[in-house]
Design a protein around this motif. Structure first.
Motif, PDB file in Angstrom:
ATOM      1  N   GLU B 361       0.859  -1.195   0.000  1.00  0.00           N
ATOM      2  CA  GLU B 361       0.000   0.000   0.000  1.00  0.00           C
ATOM      3  C   GLU B 361       0.890   1.239   0.000  1.00  0.00           C
ATOM      4  O   GLU B 361       1.683   1.432   0.923  1.00  0.00           O
ATOM      5  CB  GLU B 361      -0.886   0.017   1.244  1.00  0.00           C
ATOM      6  N   VAL B 362       0.730   2.050  -1.025  1.00  0.00           N
ATOM      7  CA  VAL B 362       1.615   3.206  -1.200  1.00  0.00           C
ATOM      8  C   VAL B 362       0.808   4.496  -1.260  1.00  0.00           C
ATOM      9  O   VAL B 362      -0.174   4.591  -1.993  1.00  0.00           O
ATOM     10  CB  VAL B 362       2.435   3.075  -2.506  1.00  0.00           C
ATOM     11  N   LEU B 363       1.238   5.466  -0.462  1.00  0.00           N
ATOM     12  CA  LEU B 363       0.728   6.829  -0.595  1.00  0.00           C
ATOM     13  C   LEU B 363       1.760   7.573  -1.432  1.00  0.00           C
ATOM     14  O   LEU B 363       2.919   7.727  -1.020  1.00  0.00           O
ATOM     15  CB  LEU B 363       0.589   7.468   0.791  1.00  0.00           C
ATOM     16  N   TYR B 364       1.357   7.985  -2.618  1.00  0.00           N
ATOM     17  CA  TYR B 364       2.309   8.525  -3.602  1.00  0.00           C
ATOM     18  C   TYR B 364       2.172  10.043  -3.660  1.00  0.00           C
ATOM     19  O   TYR B 364       1.157  10.574  -4.119  1.00  0.00           O
ATOM     20  CB  TYR B 364       2.008   7.888  -4.965  1.00  0.00           C
ATOM     21  N   ASP B 365       3.198  10.750  -3.197  1.00  0.00           N
ATOM     22  CA  ASP B 365       3.158  12.216  -3.240  1.00  0.00           C
ATOM     23  C   ASP B 365       3.584  12.679  -4.626  1.00  0.00           C
ATOM     24  O   ASP B 365       4.764  12.888  -4.912  1.00  0.00           O
ATOM     25  CB  ASP B 365       4.038  12.831  -2.153  1.00  0.00           C
ATOM     26  N   ASP B 366       2.612  12.827  -5.476  1.00  0.00           N
ATOM     27  CA  ASP B 366       2.820  13.185  -6.887  1.00  0.00           C
ATOM     28  C   ASP B 366       2.694  14.689  -7.109  1.00  0.00           C
ATOM     29  O   ASP B 366       2.716  15.147  -8.250  1.00  0.00           O
ATOM     30  CB  ASP B 366       1.762  12.470  -7.740  1.00  0.00           C
ATOM     31  N   ARG B 367       2.543  15.456  -6.049  1.00  0.00           N
ATOM     32  CA  ARG B 367       2.262  16.884  -6.214  1.00  0.00           C
ATOM     33  C   ARG B 367       3.445  17.639  -6.821  1.00  0.00           C
ATOM     34  O   ARG B 367       4.600  17.385  -6.472  1.00  0.00           O
ATOM     35  CB  ARG B 367       1.878  17.506  -4.854  1.00  0.00           C
ATOM     36  N   THR B 368       3.144  18.540  -7.733  1.00  0.00           N
ATOM     37  CA  THR B 368       4.202  19.305  -8.402  1.00  0.00           C
ATOM     38  C   THR B 368       4.275  20.734  -7.862  1.00  0.00           C
ATOM     39  O   THR B 368       5.202  21.472  -8.191  1.00  0.00           O
ATOM     40  CB  THR B 368       3.928  19.365  -9.920  1.00  0.00           C
ATOM     41  N   LYS B 370       4.469  21.537  -4.623  1.00  0.00           N
ATOM     42  CA  LYS B 370       4.983  21.551  -3.249  1.00  0.00           C
ATOM     43  C   LYS B 370       6.503  21.410  -3.281  1.00  0.00           C
ATOM     44  O   LYS B 370       7.055  20.716  -4.152  1.00  0.00           O
ATOM     45  CB  LYS B 370       4.405  20.373  -2.444  1.00  0.00           C
ATOM     46  N   THR B 371       7.171  22.049  -2.311  1.00  0.00           N
ATOM     47  CA  THR B 371       8.630  21.920  -2.217  1.00  0.00           C
ATOM     48  C   THR B 371       8.980  20.580  -1.578  1.00  0.00           C
ATOM     49  O   THR B 371       8.128  19.914  -0.978  1.00  0.00           O
ATOM     50  CB  THR B 371       9.213  23.022  -1.320  1.00  0.00           C
ATOM     51  N   ALA B 372      10.255  20.206  -1.732  1.00  0.00           N
ATOM     52  CA  ALA B 372      10.729  18.980  -1.087  1.00  0.00           C
ATOM     53  C   ALA B 372      10.481  19.061   0.412  1.00  0.00           C
ATOM     54  O   ALA B 372      10.042  18.097   1.041  1.00  0.00           O
ATOM     55  CB  ALA B 372      12.207  18.770  -1.377  1.00  0.00           C
ATOM     56  N   GLY B 373      10.752  20.238   0.989  1.00  0.00           N
ATOM     57  CA  GLY B 373      10.561  20.407   2.438  1.00  0.00           C
ATOM     58  C   GLY B 373       9.123  20.191   2.854  1.00  0.00           C
ATOM     59  O   GLY B 373       8.846  19.531   3.857  1.00  0.00           O
ATOM     60  N   GLU B 374       8.190  20.718   2.072  1.00  0.00           N
ATOM     61  CA  GLU B 374       6.772  20.529   2.396  1.00  0.00           C
ATOM     62  C   GLU B 374       6.382  19.055   2.294  1.00  0.00           C
ATOM     63  O   GLU B 374       5.610  18.540   3.103  1.00  0.00           O
ATOM     64  CB  GLU B 374       5.905  21.362   1.440  1.00  0.00           C
ATOM     65  N   LYS B 375       6.947  18.396   1.290  1.00  0.00           N
ATOM     66  CA  LYS B 375       6.615  16.967   1.122  1.00  0.00           C
ATOM     67  C   LYS B 375       7.181  16.123   2.263  1.00  0.00           C
ATOM     68  O   LYS B 375       6.509  15.208   2.762  1.00  0.00           O
ATOM     69  CB  LYS B 375       7.146  16.470  -0.220  1.00  0.00           C
ATOM     70  N   PHE B 376       8.406  16.428   2.682  1.00  0.00           N
ATOM     71  CA  PHE B 376       8.988  15.685   3.807  1.00  0.00           C
ATOM     72  C   PHE B 376       8.186  15.944   5.092  1.00  0.00           C
ATOM     73  O   PHE B 376       7.955  15.028   5.884  1.00  0.00           O
ATOM     74  CB  PHE B 376      10.449  16.097   4.022  1.00  0.00           C
ATOM     75  N   ALA B 377       7.781  17.189   5.270  1.00  0.00           N
ATOM     76  CA  ALA B 377       6.999  17.518   6.472  1.00  0.00           C
ATOM     77  C   ALA B 377       5.686  16.739   6.484  1.00  0.00           C
ATOM     78  O   ALA B 377       5.261  16.234   7.535  1.00  0.00           O
ATOM     79  CB  ALA B 377       6.729  19.017   6.531  1.00  0.00           C
ATOM     80  N   ALA B 379       5.161  13.850   5.015  1.00  0.00           N
ATOM     81  CA  ALA B 379       5.476  12.435   5.262  1.00  0.00           C
ATOM     82  C   ALA B 379       5.654  12.197   6.759  1.00  0.00           C
ATOM     83  O   ALA B 379       5.168  11.201   7.303  1.00  0.00           O
ATOM     84  CB  ALA B 379       6.724  12.015   4.492  1.00  0.00           C
ATOM     85  N   ASP B 380       6.325  13.124   7.422  1.00  0.00           N
ATOM     86  CA  ASP B 380       6.518  12.987   8.875  1.00  0.00           C
ATOM     87  C   ASP B 380       5.191  13.118   9.621  1.00  0.00           C
ATOM     88  O   ASP B 380       4.916  12.375  10.558  1.00  0.00           O
ATOM     89  CB  ASP B 380       7.512  14.044   9.379  1.00  0.00           C
ATOM     90  N   LEU B 381       4.368  14.071   9.209  1.00  0.00           N
ATOM     91  CA  LEU B 381       3.084  14.282   9.879  1.00  0.00           C
ATOM     92  C   LEU B 381       2.163  13.072   9.714  1.00  0.00           C
ATOM     93  O   LEU B 381       1.557  12.597  10.680  1.00  0.00           O
ATOM     94  CB  LEU B 381       2.408  15.541   9.307  1.00  0.00           C
ATOM     95  N   LEU B 382       2.083  12.560   8.479  1.00  0.00           N
ATOM     96  CA  LEU B 382       1.147  11.465   8.196  1.00  0.00           C
ATOM     97  C   LEU B 382       1.630  10.143   8.786  1.00  0.00           C
ATOM     98  O   LEU B 382       0.829   9.265   9.081  1.00  0.00           O
ATOM     99  CB  LEU B 382       0.902  11.349   6.692  1.00  0.00           C
ATOM    100  N   GLY B 383       2.941   9.969   8.905  1.00  0.00           N
ATOM    101  CA  GLY B 383       3.471   8.910   9.752  1.00  0.00           C
ATOM    102  C   GLY B 383       3.500   7.497   9.226  1.00  0.00           C
ATOM    103  O   GLY B 383       3.528   6.545  10.023  1.00  0.00           O
ATOM    104  N   CYS B 384       3.493   7.283   7.902  1.00  0.00           N
ATOM    105  CA  CYS B 384       3.627   5.918   7.390  1.00  0.00           C
ATOM    106  C   CYS B 384       4.991   5.365   7.813  1.00  0.00           C
ATOM    107  O   CYS B 384       5.961   6.122   7.897  1.00  0.00           O
ATOM    108  CB  CYS B 384       3.495   5.896   5.874  1.00  0.00           C
ATOM    109  N   PRO B 385       5.090   4.064   8.076  1.00  0.00           N
ATOM    110  CA  PRO B 385       6.316   3.508   8.668  1.00  0.00           C
ATOM    111  C   PRO B 385       7.566   3.701   7.809  1.00  0.00           C
ATOM    112  O   PRO B 385       8.663   3.781   8.341  1.00  0.00           O
ATOM    113  CB  PRO B 385       5.999   2.017   8.820  1.00  0.00           C
ATOM    114  N   VAL B 386       7.413   3.760   6.484  1.00  0.00           N
ATOM    115  CA  VAL B 386       8.577   3.874   5.611  1.00  0.00           C
ATOM    116  C   VAL B 386       8.391   5.044   4.652  1.00  0.00           C
ATOM    117  O   VAL B 386       7.324   5.203   4.057  1.00  0.00           O
ATOM    118  CB  VAL B 386       8.785   2.578   4.779  1.00  0.00           C
ATOM    119  N   ARG B 387       9.434   5.879   4.531  1.00  0.00           N
ATOM    120  CA  ARG B 387       9.415   6.945   3.535  1.00  0.00           C
ATOM    121  C   ARG B 387      10.397   6.599   2.424  1.00  0.00           C
ATOM    122  O   ARG B 387      11.561   6.256   2.693  1.00  0.00           O
ATOM    123  CB  ARG B 387       9.828   8.274   4.169  1.00  0.00           C
ATOM    124  N   LEU B 388       9.927   6.660   1.193  1.00  0.00           N
ATOM    125  CA  LEU B 388      10.797   6.482   0.033  1.00  0.00           C
ATOM    126  C   LEU B 388      10.903   7.819  -0.687  1.00  0.00           C
ATOM    127  O   LEU B 388       9.918   8.552  -0.785  1.00  0.00           O
ATOM    128  CB  LEU B 388      10.206   5.449  -0.937  1.00  0.00           C
TER     129      LEU B 388
END
Lengths: 424, 424
Positions: B361-368, B370-377, B379-388
Motif C-alpha cells: 500500500e503506497v501513498l504517492y506524493d505526486d504533487r508538483t 509543493k517543495t521537497a521540504g513541504e513533502k517531507f513535512a 510524510a513525517d506528519l502522516l506517519g507511514c512507517p517507511v518513507r521512500l
C-alpha cells in the motif's frame, strides 16, 4: 459454519403483525430480529448478507474513484440551519437532560443524521479551494435515522437503516453530469451483481433538489412507488411526474431516430437507489466556491447518490422467494452451499472440510436432533443457492446429492467431482 | 493512492482549542474532522486506520468463536426498563415531534444505545433454552452514543464513537470465566497487533456489574485513569480500587509461591478495552433461563467485553509520535509506504506501480506544486512507517532513498531490491 453453533434458530410460524414477505422470511430464518417498529438487528446470518452487499457496493464505488470515509450520526444544528433543514420532520431531535418533568425538557443542538449533504459540503469547503482540487467524490456506509410515522414492510422502510451515500463535487454542471453517468453505470452493476433487476427511472426532485432525479426501481407488488415502464426499451418514469398511461405507446426516441413504440405498463415498485443532481444548492448555502484558472470564483456543483443496504436485502427477498423460503442470488447468499448431514455419526464432516479447504462457504447442518424433513425445510427457508445431502446411502457410492435451491432436479455427484459441479 | 487525489489536505497549524496530541495530529493530517465537541468524522486517511483496527479485532473475535451481528442504535425503553437503566444520564433521549414550543416536547420511547447488554439478552432469550445451545458469544462493531458533559481529548472521549462489543452466554460461572480468559488473551493479541503496550488491570465494577472487572490500560500522561503498576511482573490495579501505593513492593504471588517484590509505580493511563463478568444480572432481568440435562432451570451466566476503535487510534497517536507527527505501527498504518516524488516529470510513478503490483500500500506524493521540504513535512506528519524518496539523483543509480519513520538512517536501495528491503 456449523448450524448447531449459530445462536439463532428458525421458526415455522410467521412473526405476529408482519404482512410483508421479506419481514416474514427474514425473521423466520433468523436473518433479522425486530427490536421495535422499523428497527431491526441484523443477526449473524443477515449480517453476512449485508456485508456481501456492502462489499459489492464498496468495490464499485472505489472503481469510480469514491473515497470512503465515515461521518457522524449526531448532526449539529449549525449544519442544517444553513439550508433550512433543521426542522424537517424526519429528523429525530435529541434531548439534553433527563426528563424530570416535561417543563424541564431541553433540546440539544443535535439531530440524528437522515442525510449528510450539509456535513460533507461544510467539510469539503475547508479543504477545497481551487479547480485543481476538483472533481472528487467521497462516500460512506453508515446508519441513517428517519422519524417515519409509518415504518413498515420489514426492511423496506425503517426508522434506522444502513445506507451508502456518495457525494460528488465538480467545477461545472457538465462535469457533474459526466460523473452522474458513471454513477448510473456503477449502480447498474451493483444491482446486477446483487441479482436484482432494477429499472433506471426518471423521478421528481423531492427534498434535495428542484431538478429531476433518477431512481433505481425493482418491480414488486409491495413497493410503495408506482412507475410507468416501457416493456420494450425499459424507459421508466415515476408516476409522481409521469404523463404516460398504461396502454400508451412509448414515445422514447431511439438512437436510430424512431419512436420506440413499446407498450407502457403501470407497475408497483421498490426504490433501491437514487441519484440526485444537486446543482449549487448546498455549496451556495456554505459559500463553497472554487477559483478557476483565471482567478474567477464559482460555486462548486454537486451530486448525491444513495443506496439502502437493508432495502436491497428486503427487495431481494420480495422478488426471489417461493412458498418454502428465500432464494438468495449467488453473490449475496450468506453461504454458497447448505450441506445437510443425514448420517448417524456426522460423516458429512469430511465433505464439509473438503469444501471449506477450497474456500467454498458452507452452512453445515450437523444437528442430530432434527428429522430429515426439518433439515430440508430449513435449507429451503434459509435459501442458499445449492443444497447438498450426505447420507449413508450416498456415501456408499462416494457421492453427495446436489440440488439447486431454484430448481427441482436432484443429482448424485461423486465427492471428488463436487467442487467442479458447484463451480459450474 | 495519489496524494493529489485525496480530497483532504494537511495543515501546519494546530486546530484551535485542541490540547491533546491525538486531536492535534489527527486533525492536522486530515485523518479526522471535528464536527462538534466529541463528534468526529473519520476522513479517508483516518477511515483506513479505523478499518485496519476493526479487521484485526474481527479476526481475533472470530478466532474465539464470536458471531458477528449488528444491533440498532435506537434502543427502546422496554429494554432499559427491565434493568432500571432507562434514566441513566449518559443516554441521549429522542424527541418525537418538532419542538414548536417547549410545552409540546414529547419524548419517544427511544434512547441512543450507549451499551447493548439488554438488547442482546432479550434477543438471546428468544433463541436459547437448553444447555445444548450454550455457550455462545456474539459481537458487533457499531456506533455508540453517550451524553458526555466533558467530551474532550480528541478521540479519547467522544459523545459518538465506534465500539466493538462482545457478549458471551454460559451455563456456569466456571464456563464464563474460562471464556473470559480466552477473551483476555484475544485482547492482548489485538493490542499487540495494533502496536500498543496495554496492561491488564484489575478495576472496579462500575455500572455494569458489582464484581471486579478488568481493563486494558495504555500508559499515557493524557489518560483519565490512574493505575498502580508493578514494573517487574506487570500486575496492575486501577486506583479506584487499589490499596497499593507508589514505592511499595508488589505483593503478587508468583507461580513459584514467592512474592513478586517488584516496585509499584503510579501511572496515568488510557483505558482501551475492558472485560466484565456480568453474572446473572441481565439474564435475571429478562428471565433468561436454560434447562440442564436433568430438566432443572437456571439463569444464564454472562460476560461482556468492549474495545473502543477510535480510542485505540487516539491512544496510538498519544504514545507513538514525535514533534513532527504521527509514527503509525506497521499493522494499522493507512499506507505501508509514503513515496515522495521529487522528479520534475513524475518519474516516481514507475516505482509506485511496481510496489502496487506487489500489493504494497503506497501513498504517492505526486504533487508538483509543493517543495521537497513541504513533502517531507507531510510524510513525517502522516506517519507511514517507511518513507521512500525518488529524485533525478537517485534514479541515476536506479535507486530509491529509504528511511524508516521511527529512525534517522537513510539508505539508498536499488529499485530491484526494494521489495525485499521493505519486507525486512
Amino acid at each position: 459454519m456449523y448450524i448447531s453453533q449459530i445462536f439463532t434458530k428458525t421458526t415455522k410460524e410467521n412473526p405476529a403483525g408482519e404482512v410483508s414477505v421479506n419481514a416474514q422470511l427474514l425473521e423466520r430464518g433468523g436473518f433479522v430480529y425486530k427490536n421495535s417498529a422499523g428497527v431491526y438487528t441484523f443477526l449473524p446470518l443477515g449480517w453476512k448478507v449485508a456485508q456481501k452487499i456492502t462489499a459489492i457496493i464498496r468495490e464499485e464505488m472505489n472503481a469510480i474513484g469514491g473515497q470512503e470515509m465515515f461521518m457522524p450520526a449526531l448532526v449539529e444544528k449549525k449544519y442544517l440551519d444553513a439550508t433550512g433543514r433543521w426542522d424537517v420532520g424526519v429528523g429525530f431531535k435529541i434531548l439534553d437532560k433527563l426528563p424530570v418533568t416535561d417543563s424541564e425538557l431541553q433540546v440539544t443542538n443535535f439531530v440524528l443524521g437522515w442525510t449528510h449533504e450539509e456535513v460533507i459540503t461544510e467539510m469539503a469547503s475547508k479543504f477545497i479551494s481551487s479547480y485543481k482540487d476538483l472533481p472528487f467524490s467521497a462516500y460512506q456506509i453508515q446508519t441513517k435515522f428517519r422519524n417515519e410515522p409509518r415504518a413498515k414492510s420489514g426492511l423496506l422502510r425503517g426508522r434506522e437503516f444502513m445506507m451508502k451515500d456518495l457525494y460528488s463535487f465538480h467545477t461545472s454542471e457538465e462535469d457533474m453530469l459526466e460523473y452522474y453517468g458513471k454513477v448510473k453505470d456503477a449502480y447498474a452493476k451493483i444491482f446486477e451483481r446483487c441479482g436484482l433487476k432494477a429499472y433506471y427511472t426518471v423521478a421528481a426532485g423531492g427534498d434535495f433538489t428542484a431538478e429531476n432525479t433518477h431512481e433505481f426501481q425493482v418491480l414488486s407488488e409491495v413497493g410503495e412507488d408506482t412507475i410507468f415502464l416501457c416493456e420494450k426499451c425499459e424507459y421508466a418514469e415515476n408516476s409522481e411526474i409521469s404523463k404516460l398511461k398504461t396502454g400508451e405507446k412509448c414515445p422514447t426516441r431511439l438512437p436510430d431516430g424512431q419512436e420506440c413504440g413499446g407498450d407502457i405498463k403501470e407497475e408497483k415498485s421498490i426504490e433501491v437507489g437514487n441519484i440526485f443532481p444537486l446543482g449549487t444548492k448546498y455549496s451556495d448555502a456554505f459559500n463553497f466556491k472554487f477559483t478557476d484558472e483565471k482567478g474567477g470564483k464559482h460555486s462548486v456543483v454537486m451530486g448525491s447518490y444513495g443506496i439502502g443496504i437493508g432495502r436491497v436485502m428486503g427487495a431481494t427477498v420480495e422478488v426471489s422467494h417461493d412458498d418454502k423460503g428465500i432464494i438468495w442470488p449467488d453473490n449475496i447468499t450468506p453461504f454458497n452451499v447448505h450441506l445437510v448431514d443425514l448420517t448417524k455419526n456426522g460423516e458429512g464432516k469430511d465433505v464439509y472440510e473438503k469444501l471449506i479447504a477450497k474456500n467454498i462457504e458452507v452452512l453445515y447442518d450437523d444437528r442430530t436432533d432434527k428429522t430429515a424433513g426439518e433439515k430440508f425445510a430449513d435449507a429451503d427457508l434459509l435459501g442458499c443457492p445449492v443444497r447438498l445431502v450426505v447420507s449413508e446411502k450416498t456415501l456408499k457410492e462416494n457421492s453427495v446429492e446436489v440440488k439447486r435451491r431454484a430448481g427441482d432436479e436432484i443429482k448424485l455427484v461423486l465427492i471428488e467431482e463436487l467442487e467442479r459441479a458447484l463451480v459450474r
